[in-house]
Design an enzyme around this catalytic site. Structure first.
Site, PDB file in Angstrom:
ATOM      1  N   ILE A 140      48.788 -72.563 -49.346  1.00 45.74           N
ATOM      2  CA  ILE A 140      49.352 -71.486 -49.797  1.00 45.74           C
ATOM      3  C   ILE A 140      48.172 -70.416 -50.161  1.00 45.74           C
ATOM      4  O   ILE A 140      47.042 -70.637 -50.553  1.00 45.74           O
ATOM      5  CB  ILE A 140      49.908 -71.884 -51.313  1.00 45.74           C
ATOM      6  CG1 ILE A 140      50.611 -73.005 -51.256  1.00 45.74           C
ATOM      7  CG2 ILE A 140      50.593 -70.725 -51.993  1.00 45.74           C
ATOM      8  CD1 ILE A 140      51.227 -73.439 -52.747  1.00 45.74           C
ATOM      9  N   GLY A 153      47.069 -66.732 -51.827  1.00 46.16           N
ATOM     10  CA  GLY A 153      47.426 -65.958 -53.114  1.00 46.16           C
ATOM     11  C   GLY A 153      47.491 -66.727 -54.136  1.00 46.16           C
ATOM     12  O   GLY A 153      48.724 -66.116 -54.969  1.00 46.16           O
ATOM     13  N   SER A 155      47.314 -66.206 -59.355  1.00 39.75           N
ATOM     14  CA  SER A 155      47.959 -65.908 -60.413  1.00 39.75           C
ATOM     15  C   SER A 155      49.514 -65.700 -59.812  1.00 39.75           C
ATOM     16  O   SER A 155      49.804 -66.230 -58.664  1.00 39.75           O
ATOM     17  CB  SER A 155      47.654 -64.393 -60.578  1.00 39.75           C
ATOM     18  OG  SER A 155      48.123 -63.479 -59.939  1.00 39.75           O
ATOM     19  N   GLY A 156      50.526 -65.673 -61.011  1.00 42.97           N
ATOM     20  CA  GLY A 156      51.941 -65.393 -60.401  1.00 42.97           C
ATOM     21  C   GLY A 156      52.478 -66.401 -59.891  1.00 42.97           C
ATOM     22  O   GLY A 156      52.547 -67.630 -59.982  1.00 42.97           O
ATOM     23  N   SER A 186      60.689 -59.840 -50.211  1.00 45.34           N
ATOM     24  CA  SER A 186      60.801 -59.335 -51.386  1.00 45.34           C
ATOM     25  C   SER A 186      62.389 -58.524 -51.078  1.00 45.34           C
ATOM     26  O   SER A 186      62.942 -58.428 -49.959  1.00 45.34           O
ATOM     27  CB  SER A 186      60.047 -58.060 -51.628  1.00 45.34           C
ATOM     28  OG  SER A 186      60.643 -57.002 -52.785  1.00 45.34           O
ATOM     29  N   TYR A 241      55.806 -49.896 -49.185  1.00 47.23           N
ATOM     30  CA  TYR A 241      55.823 -51.473 -49.519  1.00 47.23           C
ATOM     31  C   TYR A 241      57.244 -51.965 -48.952  1.00 47.23           C
ATOM     32  O   TYR A 241      57.307 -53.004 -48.205  1.00 47.23           O
ATOM     33  CB  TYR A 241      56.050 -51.688 -50.993  1.00 47.23           C
ATOM     34  CG  TYR A 241      56.113 -53.064 -51.602  1.00 47.23           C
ATOM     35  CD1 TYR A 241      55.153 -53.737 -51.530  1.00 47.23           C
ATOM     36  CD2 TYR A 241      57.595 -53.654 -51.975  1.00 47.23           C
ATOM     37  CE1 TYR A 241      55.240 -55.131 -51.989  1.00 47.23           C
ATOM     38  CE2 TYR A 241      57.481 -54.729 -52.494  1.00 47.23           C
ATOM     39  CZ  TYR A 241      56.499 -55.634 -52.455  1.00 47.23           C
ATOM     40  OH  TYR A 241      56.517 -56.827 -53.048  1.00 47.23           O
TER      41      TYR A 241
HETATM   42  N1  LIG Z   1      56.331 -59.556 -58.796  1.00 46.03           N
HETATM   43  C1  LIG Z   1      57.420 -59.188 -58.398  1.00 46.03           C
HETATM   44  O1  LIG Z   1      58.236 -58.466 -58.990  1.00 46.03           O
HETATM   45  C2  LIG Z   1      57.731 -59.369 -56.896  1.00 46.03           C
HETATM   46  C3  LIG Z   1      58.850 -59.059 -56.551  1.00 46.03           C
HETATM   47  C4  LIG Z   1      59.288 -59.149 -55.034  1.00 46.03           C
HETATM   48  C5  LIG Z   1      58.536 -59.865 -54.210  1.00 46.03           C
HETATM   49  N2  LIG Z   1      56.822 -60.363 -54.725  1.00 46.03           N
HETATM   50  C6  LIG Z   1      55.993 -60.905 -53.810  1.00 46.03           C
HETATM   51  O2  LIG Z   1      55.842 -62.170 -54.370  1.00 46.03           O
HETATM   52  C7  LIG Z   1      54.396 -62.445 -53.876  1.00 46.03           C
HETATM   53  C8  LIG Z   1      53.685 -62.947 -55.139  1.00 46.03           C
HETATM   54  O3  LIG Z   1      53.378 -61.791 -56.151  1.00 46.03           O
HETATM   55  P1  LIG Z   1      53.264 -62.082 -57.534  1.00 46.03           P
HETATM   56  O4  LIG Z   1      54.385 -61.585 -58.241  1.00 46.03           O
HETATM   57  O5  LIG Z   1      53.056 -63.431 -57.643  1.00 46.03           O
HETATM   58  O6  LIG Z   1      52.253 -61.074 -57.950  1.00 46.03           O
HETATM   59  P2  LIG Z   1      50.673 -61.351 -58.344  1.00 46.03           P
HETATM   60  O7  LIG Z   1      50.585 -62.158 -59.658  1.00 46.03           O
HETATM   61  O8  LIG Z   1      49.808 -60.062 -58.382  1.00 46.03           O
HETATM   62  O9  LIG Z   1      49.915 -62.225 -57.170  1.00 46.03           O
HETATM   63  C9  LIG Z   1      49.380 -61.786 -56.096  1.00 46.03           C
HETATM   64  C10 LIG Z   1      48.478 -62.601 -55.563  1.00 46.03           C
HETATM   65  O10 LIG Z   1      48.126 -62.158 -54.058  1.00 46.03           O
HETATM   66  C11 LIG Z   1      46.587 -62.212 -54.206  1.00 46.03           C
HETATM   67  N3  LIG Z   1      46.186 -61.094 -53.052  1.00 46.03           N
HETATM   68  C12 LIG Z   1      46.312 -60.187 -52.960  1.00 46.03           C
HETATM   69  N4  LIG Z   1      45.650 -59.385 -51.693  1.00 46.03           N
HETATM   70  C13 LIG Z   1      45.136 -60.700 -51.242  1.00 46.03           C
HETATM   71  C14 LIG Z   1      44.301 -60.689 -50.198  1.00 46.03           C
HETATM   72  N5  LIG Z   1      43.860 -59.669 -49.379  1.00 46.03           N
HETATM   73  N6  LIG Z   1      43.842 -61.812 -49.835  1.00 46.03           N
HETATM   74  C15 LIG Z   1      44.320 -62.874 -50.526  1.00 46.03           C
HETATM   75  N7  LIG Z   1      44.959 -62.994 -51.732  1.00 46.03           N
HETATM   76  C16 LIG Z   1      45.464 -61.720 -52.198  1.00 46.03           C
HETATM   77  C17 LIG Z   1      46.125 -61.909 -55.335  1.00 46.03           C
HETATM   78  O11 LIG Z   1      44.805 -62.265 -55.530  1.00 46.03           O
HETATM   79  P3  LIG Z   1      43.539 -61.596 -56.468  1.00 46.03           P
HETATM   80  O12 LIG Z   1      43.621 -62.420 -57.776  1.00 46.03           O
HETATM   81  O13 LIG Z   1      42.533 -61.892 -55.646  1.00 46.03           O
HETATM   82  O14 LIG Z   1      44.071 -60.198 -56.338  1.00 46.03           O
HETATM   83  C18 LIG Z   1      47.307 -62.649 -56.287  1.00 46.03           C
HETATM   84  O15 LIG Z   1      46.775 -64.108 -56.367  1.00 46.03           O
HETATM   85  C19 LIG Z   1      54.057 -61.213 -53.124  1.00 46.03           C
HETATM   86  O16 LIG Z   1      54.268 -61.190 -51.852  1.00 46.03           O
HETATM   87  C20 LIG Z   1      54.869 -60.129 -53.724  1.00 46.03           C
HETATM   88  O17 LIG Z   1      54.894 -59.140 -52.818  1.00 46.03           O
HETATM   89  C21 LIG Z   1      56.993 -60.051 -56.184  1.00 46.03           C
END
Ligand SMILES: NC(=O)c1ccc[n+]([C@@H]2O[C@H](COP(=O)([O-])OP(=O)(O)OC[C@H]3O[C@@H](n4cnc5c(N)ncnc54)[C@H](OP(=O)(O)O)[C@@H]3O)[C@@H](O)[C@H]2O)c1
Length: 267
Positions: free
Chosen positions: A6, A8, A11-12, A131, A144
């Site tokens: 996996i 990233g 977090s999240g 998304s 995005y």
């Molecule tokens: N939250 C929403 O509302 C939402 C909605 C639709 C889709 N999504 C999608 O869901 C997925 C997870 O997002 P989330 O909501 O869990 O957000 P999040 O909590 O911000 O988690 C994003 C993760 O991606 C990592 N990341 C960012 N840039 C990276 C890179 N260059 N290399 C490796 N890791 C990287 C971050 O690591 P760091 O700690 O190093 O920054 C973090 O672990 C994403 O694909 C996002 O587009 C989210």
């Protein structure tokens, strides 16, 4: 024992997915840019933490080789990404390129690195987190959306060439998830758009909208379903809000749905 890799996971959704697959008996290779953020995985015996920035080609090679060296991988979950909001006019080329490099090319790079391993073992599944912004659009999220639409289309298209080798790609398209995503989102203001953007930001800050969203655990459960249902299916929509908007767009058509979104977010 099955293994999932996996991206990233600091977090999240990524973190919730580590916890869910681990609690179901999987070996989880949890990757993240900064492995010091892996403290919550301490004591989880079937979690291996490896460093990975998905924009770093060399590190992808090293980390994927290390992961494969630990044993066969069954599933790769391309999850890492960040949000970008703002009018195109206010975004620099570097900001745009960084979103594409991380959110689209990052998943493509990691996938490409694992294909030979999956081809040799004649099976494997990639799950790409897209998304609802990958099948419909919102104001000020054009870059995005461009990238998430791209990820949806690329994932779908890859199935044609991988299926003959027993490899599949699925997408999971979540709606709003309560995670660190908002605070990690790049927000770019631009003066002529300020009244529109203020209106948009006030609508998305409405707690009623957030209430229709999901927890990271809810969405991780859909990822788990996609990972284990054995279905020959490409796209999964995840979350009540994403389902509502998806079904509405199908029911009234894209043109009418675009007008509804403009009305809701820009008034
Ligand atoms: N939250 C929403 O509302 C939402 C909605 C639709 C889709 N999504 C999608 O869901 C997925 C997870 O997002 P989330 O909501 O869990 O957000 P999040 O909590 O911000 O988690 C994003 C993760 O991606 C990592 N990341 C960012 N840039 C990276 C890179 N260059 N290399 C490796 N890791 C990287 C971050 O690591 P760091 O700690 O190093 O920054 C973090 O672990 C994403 O694909 C996002 O587009 C989210």
């Amino acid at each position: 024992m099955k293994t999932i890799f996996i991206t990233g996971t600091s977090s999240g959704l990524g973190k919730a997915a580590v916890q869910l697959f681990h609690s179901n008996g999987w070996h989880v290779i949890a990757t993240m840019r900064n492995v010091e953020k892996a403290k919550d995985f301490a004591g989880m015996e079937r979690v291996t933490v490896l460093p990975l920035d998905i924009t770093n080609e060399e590190q992808i090679k090293t980390t994927v080789a290390k992961a494969i060296g630990l044993g066969s991988i069954d599933i790769v979950l391309n999850n890492a990404a960040y949000g970008a909001i703002g009018p195109l006019e206010g975004m620099s080329q570097a900001q745009i390129a960084q979103v594409v490099d991380t959110n689209l090319l990052g998943a493509i790079r990691v996938t490409q690195a694992f294909i030979p391993h999956f081809r040799e073992r004649k099976s494997g599944l990639f799950i790409n987190v897209t998304s609802m912004a990958g099948f419909l659009t919102f104001p000020f999220a054009s870059i995005y959306s461009a990238v998430k639409f791209g990820l949806q289309g690329w994932s779908e298209g890859m199935n044609y060439e991988l299926a003959p080798f027993g490899i599949r790609i699925k997408t999971v398209a979540p709606g709003y998830i309560k995670t660190e995503f908002g605070s990690n989102t790049l927000i770019v203001p631009a003066e002529p758009y300020k009244p529109m953007m203020d209106r948009f930001l006030s609508v998305i800050a409405d707690p009623a909208l957030a209430q229709q969203g999901s927890t990271a655990e809810d969405i991780a459960a859909v990822v788990y379903e996609a990972a284990t249902d054995g279905k020959d299916r490409v796209h999964y929509v995840a979350g009540k809000d994403a389902h509502m908007l998806h079904d509405r767009r199908l029911a009234i058509g894209a043109e009418a749905a675009i007008k509804e979104i403009a009305q809701q977010f820009l008034g």
